[in-house]
Design a protein around this motif. Structure first.
Motif, short mmCIF file in Angstrom:
data_model
loop_
_atom_site.label_atom_id
_atom_site.label_comp_id
_atom_site.label_asym_id
_atom_site.label_seq_id
_atom_site.Cartn_x
_atom_site.Cartn_y
_atom_site.Cartn_z
N PHE A 82 36.38 37.36 42.20
CA PHE A 82 35.31 38.06 41.49
C PHE A 82 35.04 39.40 42.18
CE2 PHE A 82 34.33 33.61 40.38
CZ PHE A 82 34.22 33.73 39.01
N SER A 83 34.72 40.41 41.37
CA SER A 83 34.35 41.71 41.94
C SER A 83 33.02 41.59 42.66
CB SER A 83 34.26 42.77 40.84
OG SER A 83 33.27 42.42 39.90
N PRO A 84 32.70 42.51 43.58
CA PRO A 84 31.45 42.41 44.34
C PRO A 84 30.20 42.36 43.47
CG PRO A 84 32.94 43.95 45.41
CD PRO A 84 33.58 43.58 44.09
N HIS A 129 48.15 40.21 54.28
CA HIS A 129 46.73 40.03 53.96
C HIS A 129 46.06 41.39 53.89
CE1 HIS A 129 43.15 37.57 53.44
NE2 HIS A 129 42.51 38.41 54.23
N ILE A 130 45.02 41.50 53.05
CA ILE A 130 44.33 42.77 52.86
C ILE A 130 42.84 42.54 52.64
CG2 ILE A 130 44.72 42.83 50.36
CD1 ILE A 130 45.21 45.87 50.67
N GLU A 131 42.02 43.42 53.22
CA GLU A 131 40.57 43.40 53.01
C GLU A 131 40.10 44.83 52.92
OE1 GLU A 131 38.63 40.94 52.44
OE2 GLU A 131 39.86 39.20 53.04
N CYS A 132 38.98 45.06 52.19
CA CYS A 132 38.42 46.40 52.02
C CYS A 132 37.01 46.43 52.61
CB CYS A 132 38.39 46.76 50.55
SG CYS A 132 37.92 48.49 50.23
N SER A 133 36.66 47.56 53.24
CA SER A 133 35.32 47.69 53.82
C SER A 133 34.27 47.75 52.72
CB SER A 133 35.24 48.94 54.70
OG SER A 133 35.48 50.11 53.93
N THR A 134 33.04 47.40 53.05
CA THR A 134 31.98 47.35 52.04
C THR A 134 31.64 48.74 51.50
OG1 THR A 134 30.35 47.42 53.84
CG2 THR A 134 30.94 45.25 52.96
N ASP A 135 31.88 49.81 52.29
CA ASP A 135 31.60 51.15 51.80
C ASP A 135 32.79 51.75 51.06
OD1 ASP A 135 33.38 51.74 53.83
OD2 ASP A 135 31.94 52.84 55.07
N GLY A 136 33.89 51.01 50.98
CA GLY A 136 35.05 51.45 50.22
C GLY A 136 35.89 52.53 50.87
#
Length: 204
Positions: free
Chosen positions: A99-101, A191-198
């Motif tokens: 799900f998107s944020p 594996h990949i993750e994105c920061s909360t500020d994009g």
């Protein structure tokens, strides 16, 4: 599957038979609901100001459960994920879902098929886009494809709405469902993750 609410005050865990919601401050159980049989949750999220839980399972069904009436159990959100085929190919069980944020979209990855994104925040869910890789786009007839490039990992950029991911061959991609803007990298990862500020994403 598991998730925190927006304030980090509640934790939802989807187990073999039950979904439970816990207080992160006291570690006490707040709610529990029986899970549908033979359905493994791939994604879990709080929505409606953290008053409802959403789930997407490997049976290609998206469900919701209001925390105020957990005794009613999970109910199906009709129309999400659409038909059983894409370009003449039979959809298999989803391998990943996210799900998107803001909980308005759902990205789903299948084996041998491109990633698809659905809008799930409207009375009538609709498809927002399908991420066909650049290599697959160069084929003369997509209907003749025996297998498409699929994704093994995904992450949303909450600021721009891009979906980041990793193809099965390890290449990193960035795609926007509305604009169909696709960029691919020769960098490989698992594996990949994105920061909360994009502003940043990290791979391993």
């Amino acid at each position: 599957a598991w998730c925190f609410d927006a304030r980090g005050e509640k934790l939802a865990t989807y187990g073999l038979r039950k979904t439970r919601v816990w207080s992160t401050a006291t570690a006490k159980q707040l709610y529990e609901v029986d899970n549908p049989p033979r359905a493994k949750a791939l994604a879990l999220a709080f929505t409606d100001d953290d008053a409802t839980i959403l789930s997407c399972s490997d049976d290609r069904i998206v469900r919701k459960c209001p925390l105020s009436i957990t005794e009613a159990g999970w109910s199906t959100i009709e129309g999400v994920l659409g038909e059983d085929t894409y370009a003449g190919k039979q959809y298999n069980s989803p391998r990943r879902a996210l799900f998107s944020p803001d909980r308005s979209q759902l990205a789903v990855a299948y084996r041998g098929l491109p990633v698809s994104v659905w809008a799930v925040d409207e009375p009538r869910p609709r498809p927002d886009g399908v991420c066909v890789s650049i290599g697959d786009r160069k084929r003369l007839d997509l209907n003749e494809c025996n297998s498409y490039t699929s994704a093994q990992c995904m992450a949303w950029n909450s600021m721009t709405g891009h979906l980041l991911g990793i193809y099965d061959d390890g290449r990193v991609f960035k795609w926007h469902p509305f604009e169909d803007d696709l960029q691919e990298s020769t960098i490989t990862a698992t594996h990949i993750e994105c920061s909360t500020d994009g502003k940043f994403f990290v791979t391993s």
